[in-house]
Write a protein that holds these residues in place. Structure first.
Motif, PDB file in Angstrom:
ATOM      1  N   HIS A 216       0.852  -1.202   0.000  1.00 11.38           N
ATOM      2  CA  HIS A 216       0.000   0.000   0.000  1.00 11.38           C
ATOM      3  C   HIS A 216       0.890   1.256   0.000  1.00 11.38           C
ATOM      4  O   HIS A 216       0.610   2.229  -0.695  1.00 11.38           O
ATOM      5  CB  HIS A 216      -0.891  -0.061   1.237  1.00 11.38           C
TER       6      HIS A 216
ATOM      7  N   TYR B 130      -5.776  -5.014   3.783  1.00  4.81           N
ATOM      8  CA  TYR B 130      -5.017  -5.095   5.048  1.00  4.81           C
ATOM      9  C   TYR B 130      -5.897  -4.722   6.236  1.00  4.81           C
ATOM     10  O   TYR B 130      -5.720  -5.253   7.335  1.00  4.81           O
ATOM     11  CB  TYR B 130      -3.690  -4.321   5.000  1.00  4.81           C
TER      12      TYR B 130
ATOM     13  N   HIS C 114      -3.477   1.197  -4.353  1.00  8.84           N
ATOM     14  CA  HIS C 114      -3.309   1.766  -3.012  1.00  8.84           C
ATOM     15  C   HIS C 114      -4.595   1.546  -2.199  1.00  8.84           C
ATOM     16  O   HIS C 114      -4.552   1.123  -1.036  1.00  8.84           O
ATOM     17  CB  HIS C 114      -3.005   3.263  -3.188  1.00  8.84           C
TER      18      HIS C 114
HETATM   19 FE   LIG Z   1      -2.441   4.686   4.084  1.00  7.73          FE
END
Ligand SMILES: [Fe+2]
Length: 159
Positions: free
Chosen positions: A39, A58, A51
């Protein structure tokens, strides 16, 4: 005096399922950490969407590891903690920040497949032990990692 654990599961089964959940926890933590790093470091024309996709994944994993660790505690075992402990329990390697976006997507797809295999081993043990509570958590993780793998695969142009 320490109370005995009387949850209807025998001690061998509790230990075996807790160990399998510990491997799942370590794998999930490793993929969480790698996804968060990607990321930060992903580059290229698809930066914005990757991103965001990595953040979505996550965040999901970060929230899930607590349930897995607390299930290990409910089984009467201690949850592994720390980079060293997780590193010993997982075969997932650190991500390469220098890699291009394609290699990041491929690495994460393969890592989710590793977690899926670990989940399936844990599920078989939980089912054998008739530990429905652990089986439920493991099934939820299987579904989540299969979904993460699909989204990464589809981003690479696969099915
Ligand atoms: Fe971030």
């Amino acid at each position: 005096m320490v109370e005995k654990i009387k949850t209807g599961l025998n001690v061998e089964d509790r230990k075996a399922v807790a160990q399998a959940l510990s491997r799942m926890l370590a794998d999930t933590y490793a993929v969480y950490l790698k996804t968060h790093g990607f990321h930060w470091n992903v580059r290229g024309p698809n930066f914005s969407s990757l991103h965001a996709l990595f953040m979505e994944q996550y965040t999901e994993m970060w929230q899930a590891i607590d349930d897995v660790a607390e299930r290990i505690r409910s089984l009467g075992e201690l949850a592994p903690q720390g980079y060293g402990a997780f590193g010993n329990l997982s075969s997932i390697k650190d991500g390469d920040p220098e890699g291009d976006s394609q290699s990041m997507l491929q690495a994460l797809t393969s890592d989710h497949e590793t977690v899926i295999a670990t989940c399936r081993e844990a599920l078989a043990l939980a089912q054998k032990a008739e530990d429905e509570a652990s089986a439920g958590i493991i099934t939820d993780r299987l579904e989540a990692h299969e979904k993460h793998a699909w989204m990464l695969r589809a981003t690479l142009g696969g099915k």
